[in-house]
Write an enzyme that holds these catalytic residues in place. Sequence first.
Site, mmCIF file in Angstrom:
data_model
loop_
_atom_site.group_PDB
_atom_site.id
_atom_site.type_symbol
_atom_site.label_atom_id
_atom_site.label_comp_id
_atom_site.label_asym_id
_atom_site.label_seq_id
_atom_site.Cartn_x
_atom_site.Cartn_y
_atom_site.Cartn_z
ATOM 1 C CG HIS A 1 -14.715 -17.162 23.105
ATOM 2 N ND1 HIS A 1 -14.475 -16.819 24.411
ATOM 3 C CD2 HIS A 1 -16.064 -17.179 22.968
ATOM 4 C CE1 HIS A 1 -15.620 -16.634 25.042
ATOM 5 N NE2 HIS A 1 -16.603 -16.842 24.183
ATOM 6 C CD GLU B 112 -11.410 -13.790 23.516
ATOM 7 O OE1 GLU B 112 -11.060 -12.996 24.408
ATOM 8 O OE2 GLU B 112 -12.157 -14.774 23.738
ATOM 9 C CG ASP C 129 -11.630 -20.005 25.666
ATOM 10 O OD1 ASP C 129 -12.507 -19.549 24.902
ATOM 11 O OD2 ASP C 129 -11.359 -19.498 26.760
ATOM 12 N NE ARG D 268 -13.060 -18.515 32.089
ATOM 13 C CZ ARG D 268 -12.884 -17.722 31.042
ATOM 14 N NH1 ARG D 268 -13.307 -16.459 31.095
ATOM 15 N NH2 ARG D 268 -12.301 -18.166 29.944
ATOM 16 C CG HIS E 182 -15.668 -19.531 29.259
ATOM 17 N ND1 HIS E 182 -15.197 -20.690 28.672
ATOM 18 C CD2 HIS E 182 -15.143 -18.507 28.552
ATOM 19 C CE1 HIS E 182 -14.414 -20.378 27.650
ATOM 20 N NE2 HIS E 182 -14.369 -19.050 27.555
#
Length: 242
Positions: free
Chosen positions: A224, A221, A161, A110, A154
């Site tokens: 994740h 999460e 994810d 990301r 990320h």
Amino acid sequence: MTSRTCTSPVPATALSLLLALAAPLAIAQPVTIALVRTTEQAGLVDIRTLAPDIQLDMRYATANNFTGRPVPGYDAPKCFLLRPAATALAQVEADLRARGYGLQLFDCYRPAQSVRAFVDWANDPLEQSRKATQYPSLEKPALLGEYIAETSGHSRGATVDLGLLDCRRDPCTPVDMGTDFDFFGPRAHTDAPDVTPAQHQNRHTLLQAMQRRGFANYPQEWWHFTLSPEPAPGTAYDVPVR
């Protein structure tokens, strides 16, 4: 990400920003953004070069995400990771396919600019288009910190994810994990007590498959995971996904 295993043709000298990119299972350490212009220079690998059949559902390149619009920095629906993480993820996919399952990828590397866009969204009180589906029990200010950080692991290229697919019949279909990806609330916790036994088992199947190849889960999460140890814990990137 302990020692760096991928080298870049451009020196990874960095903006002295001392970003505390959040590592879910490790103490945060100073992180710098590498001065590179492309994913190749960063040593980021397209997962499809290692696992051609892995399924991609790259939400942030589309409007199907909690912001309700494509996220800046995502110019293509692709998954890039540093090679050690990409290799390990391809092994997870192969392990699961042998058992009739597969992976559905939602996000990989990301860009730092995308993380900043998330923070800007969280600070915009007027944009509420996905509240009913993504954060029904929370108001936007509560999302900052616990769910949306100013920096993200990320961006270091070893966090992913993902969800689980049932591939025992063609085509593969998503497995019920109890919540959608990026659901902000306690039901998304990996060991949430209020999911069904079948949903808990599905989460456990994914967890075991990822742990077997060195990925650690972020307990809040279910989707994740971060390769442990990380290949480059002190380096982040801001090149667009193209």
